[in-house]
Structure formats: C-alpha cells, structure tokens
Design a protein around this motif. Structure first.
Motif, PDB file in Angstrom:
ATOM      1  N   LYS A 134      16.918  -3.561   5.638  1.00 31.97           N
ATOM      2  CA  LYS A 134      16.643  -2.389   4.771  1.00 31.97           C
ATOM      3  C   LYS A 134      15.680  -2.765   3.654  1.00 31.97           C
ATOM      4  N   GLN A 135      15.873  -3.943   3.070  1.00 29.29           N
ATOM      5  CA  GLN A 135      15.013  -4.391   1.985  1.00 29.29           C
ATOM      6  C   GLN A 135      13.568  -4.543   2.467  1.00 29.29           C
ATOM      7  N   ARG A 136      13.445  -5.139   3.636  1.00 28.69           N
ATOM      8  CA  ARG A 136      12.103  -5.335   4.201  1.00 28.69           C
ATOM      9  C   ARG A 136      11.436  -3.979   4.468  1.00 28.69           C
ATOM     10  N   GLU A 137      12.226  -3.057   4.990  1.00 23.93           N
ATOM     11  CA  GLU A 137      11.673  -1.718   5.252  1.00 23.93           C
ATOM     12  C   GLU A 137      11.262  -1.019   3.966  1.00 23.93           C
ATOM     13  N   LYS A 138      12.090  -1.192   2.948  1.00 24.77           N
ATOM     14  CA  LYS A 138      11.784  -0.566   1.660  1.00 24.77           C
ATOM     15  C   LYS A 138      10.441  -1.086   1.131  1.00 24.77           C
ATOM     16  N   LEU A 139      10.231  -2.393   1.259  1.00 28.25           N
ATOM     17  CA  LEU A 139       8.971  -2.983   0.803  1.00 28.25           C
ATOM     18  C   LEU A 139       7.797  -2.513   1.669  1.00 28.25           C
ATOM     19  N   ALA A 140       8.058  -2.397   2.968  1.00 32.62           N
ATOM     20  CA  ALA A 140       6.993  -1.928   3.869  1.00 32.62           C
ATOM     21  C   ALA A 140       6.586  -0.501   3.510  1.00 32.62           C
ATOM     22  N   LYS A 141       7.570   0.342   3.221  1.00 34.67           N
ATOM     23  CA  LYS A 141       7.243   1.732   2.901  1.00 34.67           C
ATOM     24  C   LYS A 141       6.510   1.838   1.563  1.00 34.67           C
ATOM     25  N   ALA A 142       6.872   0.965   0.624  1.00 35.92           N
ATOM     26  CA  ALA A 142       6.113   0.920  -0.635  1.00 35.92           C
ATOM     27  C   ALA A 142       4.673   0.487  -0.350  1.00 35.92           C
ATOM     28  N   THR A 143       4.519  -0.425   0.603  1.00 40.04           N
ATOM     29  CA  THR A 143       3.174  -0.880   0.994  1.00 40.04           C
ATOM     30  C   THR A 143       2.360   0.287   1.567  1.00 40.04           C
ATOM     31  N   TRP A 144       2.984   1.077   2.430  1.00 38.85           N
ATOM     32  CA  TRP A 144       2.283   2.255   2.968  1.00 38.85           C
ATOM     33  C   TRP A 144       1.776   3.147   1.839  1.00 38.85           C
ATOM     34  N   ARG A 145       2.688   3.412   0.860  1.00 34.84           N
ATOM     35  CA  ARG A 145       2.296   4.342  -0.216  1.00 34.84           C
ATOM     36  C   ARG A 145       1.126   3.784  -1.012  1.00 34.84           C
ATOM     37  N   VAL A 146       1.161   2.476  -1.288  1.00 33.43           N
ATOM     38  CA  VAL A 146       0.072   1.855  -2.057  1.00 33.43           C
ATOM     39  C   VAL A 146      -1.241   1.941  -1.273  1.00 33.43           C
ATOM     40  N   ILE A 147      -1.189   1.651   0.032  1.00 33.97           N
ATOM     41  CA  ILE A 147      -2.389   1.714   0.864  1.00 33.97           C
ATOM     42  C   ILE A 147      -2.941   3.136   0.906  1.00 33.97           C
ATOM     43  N   ARG A 148      -2.036   4.086   1.075  1.00 34.07           N
ATOM     44  CA  ARG A 148      -2.464   5.490   1.153  1.00 34.07           C
ATOM     45  C   ARG A 148      -3.172   5.923  -0.106  1.00 34.07           C
ATOM     46  N   GLN A 149      -2.619   5.476  -1.273  1.00 35.56           N
ATOM     47  CA  GLN A 149      -3.170   5.938  -2.542  1.00 35.56           C
ATOM     48  C   GLN A 149      -4.491   5.263  -2.883  1.00 35.56           C
ATOM     49  N   GLY A 150      -4.606   3.965  -2.584  1.00 37.05           N
ATOM     50  CA  GLY A 150      -5.784   3.267  -3.090  1.00 37.05           C
ATOM     51  C   GLY A 150      -6.499   2.392  -2.072  1.00 37.05           C
ATOM     52  N   GLY A 151      -6.053   2.462  -0.822  1.00 42.59           N
ATOM     53  CA  GLY A 151      -6.689   1.606   0.173  1.00 42.59           C
ATOM     54  C   GLY A 151      -6.002   0.259   0.233  1.00 42.59           C
ATOM     55  N   ILE A 152      -6.313  -0.489   1.284  1.00 39.43           N
ATOM     56  CA  ILE A 152      -5.615  -1.748   1.512  1.00 39.43           C
ATOM     57  C   ILE A 152      -5.992  -2.788   0.465  1.00 39.43           C
ATOM     58  N   GLY A 153      -7.147  -2.586  -0.185  1.00 39.14           N
ATOM     59  CA  GLY A 153      -7.550  -3.486  -1.264  1.00 39.14           C
ATOM     60  C   GLY A 153      -6.571  -3.479  -2.429  1.00 39.14           C
ATOM     61  N   GLN A 154      -5.782  -2.409  -2.537  1.00 40.59           N
ATOM     62  CA  GLN A 154      -4.804  -2.292  -3.620  1.00 40.59           C
ATOM     63  C   GLN A 154      -3.452  -2.901  -3.254  1.00 40.59           C
ATOM     64  N   ALA A 155      -3.311  -3.328  -1.982  1.00 41.14           N
ATOM     65  CA  ALA A 155      -1.997  -3.770  -1.523  1.00 41.14           C
ATOM     66  C   ALA A 155      -1.674  -5.201  -1.963  1.00 41.14           C
ATOM     67  N   SER A 156      -1.709  -5.420  -3.272  1.00 38.96           N
ATOM     68  CA  SER A 156      -1.322  -6.731  -3.827  1.00 38.96           C
ATOM     69  C   SER A 156       0.187  -6.757  -4.016  1.00 38.96           C
ATOM     70  N   PHE A 157       0.739  -7.965  -4.078  1.00 44.56           N
ATOM     71  CA  PHE A 157       2.168  -8.105  -4.362  1.00 44.56           C
ATOM     72  C   PHE A 157       2.537  -7.355  -5.645  1.00 44.56           C
ATOM     73  N   ARG A 158       1.685  -7.453  -6.652  1.00 45.21           N
ATOM     74  CA  ARG A 158       2.013  -6.839  -7.935  1.00 45.21           C
ATOM     75  C   ARG A 158       2.133  -5.322  -7.826  1.00 45.21           C
ATOM     76  N   ASN A 159       1.120  -4.708  -7.161  1.00 43.59           N
ATOM     77  CA  ASN A 159       1.152  -3.243  -7.017  1.00 43.59           C
ATOM     78  C   ASN A 159       2.316  -2.788  -6.153  1.00 43.59           C
ATOM     79  N   ILE A 160       2.579  -3.539  -5.087  1.00 40.89           N
ATOM     80  CA  ILE A 160       3.667  -3.150  -4.178  1.00 40.89           C
ATOM     81  C   ILE A 160       5.014  -3.324  -4.878  1.00 40.89           C
ATOM     82  N   ALA A 161       5.146  -4.412  -5.647  1.00 41.77           N
ATOM     83  CA  ALA A 161       6.380  -4.626  -6.402  1.00 41.77           C
ATOM     84  C   ALA A 161       6.617  -3.453  -7.360  1.00 41.77           C
TER      85      ALA A 161
END
Lengths: 202, 202
Positions: free
Chosen positions: A15-42
């Motif tokens: 569940k934790q891994r999925e939660k992080l993955a879904k946060a990753t999707w949202r970050v990518i959607r909003q700003g592109g994969i260039g924004q998918a840093s650990f800091r932004n995803i956290a």
C-alpha cells in the motif's frame, strides 16, 4: 516489558509503495517527469524523502514501479473482460481498456508518455520501458491470433505485420487523444477502432 | 576613419538561429529535453548564453523554433516529391518522409517526441505543438482526399475517420521505431505503410 513492545508495527508495504506511485503520477501530470524528484513526490505524498528511499533507493526504481503499476492496472482490466458474449465485442472492449477513454485512463496515458520520453534518454529506465512495450505488444498478438483462431479473420492475414499495424494504430490514437482531446474525441477513437477491427474480419 | 568601421557586420541571422536549433536537437537527443537549458545549448553551440538570448528571449521560443525547423524540413521534403510517375508511389514516399527511416529522420522524431512530451505540461509550448499537430494532420487529409480524387480509393471512404486512422498509425509507427529500433525495422515499417495504403484502394 510492555505488552506491545515486541509486536511488529503493521505497515502494508505494498500500500505504501502504491501511495508513493500515485503521488508520482500526480507530480508527473502536473509538471512533467522533470518534476518527479524525491522532494516533490515526498511533498505530494505527505511523506519524508527518507521514507521514499526506504522503498525506492533510486528515482529510476520509483519511476519504474509507478509505470509498472499502470501496466498492471491495464492488464487487470483486460483480464476482467467477459469473452462469453461476443469475441468481437470482447476485442473492442480490450482496445478501449488500453486507450484514454476516461479521466483515469487519460492519466495513465500521460504518465506512460512522460515515462517513455524519459526512458529514451535514461538507460536505467530502458529495461522497464522495453518490458512494458513487449507486454503491450503481446496483447495485440493475442487479438490478431484470436481473430484467426475463431475463424473471424480475412484469409491469409500477415500476423506479424498486422500486430505492428494495430499496435502502432492504438498507441498513435492514445498519443493523439492526450495531445489534442479537443480534436480527437472518444467517439472518433471508437469509430477508428471498430472500423479497423472490422477491416481485419471477413 | 578606417574603411570598414561603419560597414555593418555581416551575420546571417537565419543561419545563426539554425545553428542554435541544431545544437538544441543534439542536447535533447543526448540528455532529453530536461537538459535543454540555455547554458547547455550555449556550450554545445560554442556560443554565449547572451548571444542565444539575443535570438531567443525565452527557452520556449528556442524550443519552438527548433521544433518548427523540423516540421519545415519535413514539409520541404514533401514538396520535393515527384508525383508524375505514380500517385501511389508518391504517397508511399510521402509517408516515408515522415517516418524515421534513416538517422536524420530518427533525430527529428526523437526531438519531436521530447518536445511533445514537454508541451503536454508546458502551456507556453502548446500553441507551437498544436500548430505542428494540425500541419501534419493536413498532410493525411491531403493523402486521403487525393486517393479519392484520383479514383483510386475504395468507394464510400469515411474521410475524417481515415485521416485519424492514418495519422495515428503513422505517429504510432514513428514512436515505436525510435523506442524499439531492434523490434520495428524500416522494412517492417515499409510493409505496414504499403499494406495500409493498399487497403484503402480498390
């Protein structure tokens, strides 16, 4: 000794891994994969960078897992298709499950697109990208071979070539649907898919 | 007064812009569009950041110009096609000009892919991306309408639908060809294109 001191803390790691993955999707959607840093995803997940690193030592591993979750979801939906009624209807549904026909599938396609573009220039992502490519390709092999097995296909179908043609067509439609939702609407996608399937059948 | 002091320094501005655009392509190809900063492009072009800003005040303008240069090159190649011999051969050639069939076209497609992925999340790039999308779409409208005009097409072709189908097919092939050059070879691309064109003809 307190009663619970030795009891393991119950964390559902999946569940934790999925939660992080879904946060990753949202970050990518909003700003592109260039924004998918650990800091932004956290920040998006309300987690600490340290806790992300616990699950995913590298950014590539997090991105690959996020992408794999998408292809797992697509595969799950494909497995849920009922083939009993009409094989032709089943195939149309299968193709619809891959294409961005609703908001959820649109997100999947956008993340796939961003991930794929990054995989082109990031060798650590390429094995995952290739795996997903091959997995999806096998869906089209299944469709074409199934049409033949059910004796629905026109005679002498060139299987390899029709697999490439359908795979390219569907990925092209997916890309166009996210690039220009104003030009390529779900109705038209459905017409193209139906027409293409019919053109392969007697 | 020295003889040449008042003579304007001759700089071919268009050449300079092209030089910077080509440096942009190389940077994108090597590291993805995330690397296409003024600093990296300046280094690649052997120019100063100031001189880039002179031609392109913003990064978006530089990226848009670099992308436009690609679509101009494709259009130029399309205009050079000789239609006199066989309209069918002309169309096959036209489709080949769009697809990544050689190293130069592969670079074009890779840059287009990276640019398009960025345009999805960068509103300043979207107008340029949309313009290129529409321009390319009009090529497929031309092909389908031309097949009909020459009385080569099967009867009652649904023009709008066939345009979307061919456009998606060709973009899908282009994406697959750069993602998996090991799986989708130029020979197969050619077979798919020929087969698709034939399927639209009597």
């Amino acid at each position: 000794m307190r009663a619970n001191a030795d009891m393991p803390k119950i964390v559902d790691h999946e569940k934790q891994r999925e939660k992080l993955a879904k946060a990753t999707w949202r970050v990518i959607r909003q700003g592109g994969i260039g924004q998918a840093s650990f800091r932004n995803i956290a920040e998006e997940a309300g987690a600490s960078v340290g806790s992300i690193r616990h699950y995913f030592p590298t950014q590539s591993e997090l991105l690959a897992f996020s992408m794999k979750l998408i292809s797992d979801r697509i595969n799950q939906r494909i497995r849920n298709i009922k083939w009993s009624d009409s094989p032709f209807e089943g195939m149309k549904q299968l193709l619809r499950e891959i294409l961005p026909m609703d908001e959820e599938q649109r997100i999947e396609t956008e993340v796939w697109f961003a991930f794929t573009a990054k995989a082109l220039v990031d060798p650590t992502l390429q094995p995952f990208s290739n795996e997903i490519y091959d997995e999806l390709r096998s869906v089209f092999t299944f469709i074409i071979e199934h049409l033949i097995k059910l004796d629905l296909a026109v005679p002498d179908l060139d299987v390899e070539m029709e697999v490439e043609r359908m795979y390219a067509l569907i990925d092209g439609l997916a890309v166009h649907a996210i690039l220009r939702p104003d030009r390529l609407k779900p109705d038209m996608i459905e017409s193209v898919v139906n027409h293409h399937l019919k053109s392969l059948c007697r």
